[in-house]
Design a protein around this motif. Structure first.
Motif, PDB file in Angstrom:
ATOM      1  N   ASN A 185       8.622 -21.754 -43.257  1.00  0.00           N
ATOM      2  CA  ASN A 185       9.421 -20.902 -42.599  1.00  0.00           C
ATOM      3  C   ASN A 185       9.855 -21.408 -41.286  1.00  0.00           C
ATOM      4  O   ASN A 185       9.824 -22.717 -40.844  1.00  0.00           O
ATOM      5  CB  ASN A 185       8.421 -19.801 -42.032  1.00  0.00           C
ATOM      6  N   PRO A 186      10.775 -20.605 -40.357  1.00  0.00           N
ATOM      7  CA  PRO A 186      11.544 -21.452 -39.635  1.00  0.00           C
ATOM      8  C   PRO A 186      10.863 -21.351 -38.212  1.00  0.00           C
ATOM      9  O   PRO A 186      11.718 -21.297 -37.069  1.00  0.00           O
ATOM     10  CB  PRO A 186      13.032 -20.724 -39.471  1.00  0.00           C
ATOM     11  N   PHE A 187       9.814 -21.014 -37.914  1.00  0.00           N
ATOM     12  CA  PHE A 187       8.968 -20.791 -36.605  1.00  0.00           C
ATOM     13  C   PHE A 187       8.267 -22.066 -36.457  1.00  0.00           C
ATOM     14  O   PHE A 187       7.496 -22.756 -37.065  1.00  0.00           O
ATOM     15  CB  PHE A 187       8.173 -19.549 -36.599  1.00  0.00           C
ATOM     16  N   PRO A 188       8.394 -22.355 -35.159  1.00  0.00           N
ATOM     17  CA  PRO A 188       7.220 -23.637 -34.648  1.00  0.00           C
ATOM     18  C   PRO A 188       5.661 -23.019 -34.668  1.00  0.00           C
ATOM     19  O   PRO A 188       5.452 -21.894 -34.267  1.00  0.00           O
ATOM     20  CB  PRO A 188       7.627 -23.854 -33.409  1.00  0.00           C
ATOM     21  N   VAL A 189       4.973 -24.025 -34.934  1.00  0.00           N
ATOM     22  CA  VAL A 189       3.552 -23.544 -35.065  1.00  0.00           C
ATOM     23  C   VAL A 189       2.708 -24.667 -33.978  1.00  0.00           C
ATOM     24  O   VAL A 189       2.767 -25.860 -34.287  1.00  0.00           O
ATOM     25  CB  VAL A 189       2.790 -23.786 -36.458  1.00  0.00           C
ATOM     26  N   ARG A 190       2.215 -24.189 -33.074  1.00  0.00           N
ATOM     27  CA  ARG A 190       1.601 -25.118 -31.892  1.00  0.00           C
ATOM     28  C   ARG A 190       0.262 -25.419 -32.092  1.00  0.00           C
ATOM     29  O   ARG A 190      -0.567 -24.319 -32.516  1.00  0.00           O
ATOM     30  CB  ARG A 190       1.890 -24.320 -30.723  1.00  0.00           C
TER      31      ARG A 190
ATOM     32  N   VAL B  40      20.368 -24.364 -38.947  1.00  0.00           N
ATOM     33  CA  VAL B  40      19.412 -25.287 -38.440  1.00  0.00           C
ATOM     34  C   VAL B  40      19.884 -25.732 -37.135  1.00  0.00           C
ATOM     35  O   VAL B  40      20.718 -25.524 -36.707  1.00  0.00           O
ATOM     36  CB  VAL B  40      19.724 -26.709 -39.313  1.00  0.00           C
ATOM     37  N   GLY B  41      18.727 -25.694 -36.356  1.00  0.00           N
ATOM     38  CA  GLY B  41      18.906 -26.382 -34.961  1.00  0.00           C
ATOM     39  C   GLY B  41      18.751 -25.298 -33.865  1.00  0.00           C
ATOM     40  O   GLY B  41      18.780 -25.593 -32.590  1.00  0.00           O
ATOM     41  N   TYR B  42      18.339 -24.035 -34.194  1.00  0.00           N
ATOM     42  CA  TYR B  42      18.055 -23.016 -33.299  1.00  0.00           C
ATOM     43  C   TYR B  42      16.963 -22.123 -33.607  1.00  0.00           C
ATOM     44  O   TYR B  42      17.074 -20.851 -33.895  1.00  0.00           O
ATOM     45  CB  TYR B  42      19.310 -22.128 -33.025  1.00  0.00           C
ATOM     46  N   PRO B  43      15.714 -22.605 -33.748  1.00  0.00           N
ATOM     47  CA  PRO B  43      14.395 -21.828 -34.182  1.00  0.00           C
ATOM     48  C   PRO B  43      13.966 -21.021 -33.082  1.00  0.00           C
ATOM     49  O   PRO B  43      14.180 -21.309 -31.860  1.00  0.00           O
ATOM     50  CB  PRO B  43      13.629 -22.894 -34.531  1.00  0.00           C
TER      51      PRO B  43
END
Length: 214
Positions: free
Chosen positions: A42-47, A126-129
């Motif tokens: 998935n294109p979401f950051p996970v912190r 690509v490059g803009y999550p």
């Protein structure tokens, strides 16, 4: 049945004595010849956070433990404020109505979010999550339609990050918004408490991970 979530904030500022990192889930398969095939789950950051603190105030470590027990350890979610990234305006700036473009989920309903990286490669995917903002801070959300601040007819659900605009904007209207936000997380480890002194407790390393769908 939705997972349980406690609408309260971790009572420790996540900055000093803490490390954190964003990761993206990627499935990597290596062929016999050494060629990698990578699939973005998935294109979401996970912190993830690693919190270390020694408390000389009994109320502080007691409140952290109380949250841990109310959450049943790893079971329920809660809010975390990252002192380095809690605003849609840059990382820590005062939110403005023009900060971020919103996603339209239904007539007049929009989802708060924050973009990272750069939109230079956005057309290729690509490059803009973006991070979906589920937990805006009450009283901080401001929005605009076609560059003009919305002064009435705006309601905010601080438990989902959905805002409702009445009357509903037209399909072609550009809706933007800004806010301060918390990150929905859960404990990902036990809390080990060491009694250092009569009034001092060392809580060691506490692992916390972001919930993509709280």
């Amino acid at each position: 049945m939705p997972n349980p979530f406690l609408e309260e904030r971790l009572p420790v500022n996540v900055r000093l004595g803490t490390s954190y990192a964003d990761d993206y889930p990627v499935l990597i398969t290596t062929a016999s010849g050494g060629v990698e095939y990578r699939k973005l789950i998935n294109p979401f950051p996970v912190r993830s956070f690693h919190v270390n603190f020694t408390a000389d105030q009994a109320s502080l470590w007691a409140s952290v433990l109380a949250l841990y027990h109310r959450a049943y350890g790893k079971f329920a979610g809660f809010r975390v404020k990252c002192r380095d990234d809690f605003s849609t305006n840059g990382m820590t700036g005062s939110p403005t109505p023009l900060d971020q473009a919103l996603a339209n989920t239904a007539s007049g309903i929009y989802q708060l979010r924050k973009f990272y990286g750069t939109n230079g490669a956005a057309l290729s995917g690509v490059g803009y999550p973006s991070r979906i903002i589920y937990k805006p801070v009450a009283g901080t959300v401001v929005a605009a339609k076609n560059g003009v601040t919305i002064s009435s007819g705006l309601s905010v659900d601080t438990t989902t990050g959905l805002i409702t605009i009445t009357p509903a904007p037209l399909i072609g209207d550009n809706i933007t918004a800004g806010c301060q936000f918390d990150i929905p997380c859960r404990f990902n480890s036990q809390i080990e408490v060491t009694s250092v002194d009569v009034a001092m407790r060392d809580c060691g390393s506490i692992d916390i991970i972001e919930l993509l769908q709280p």
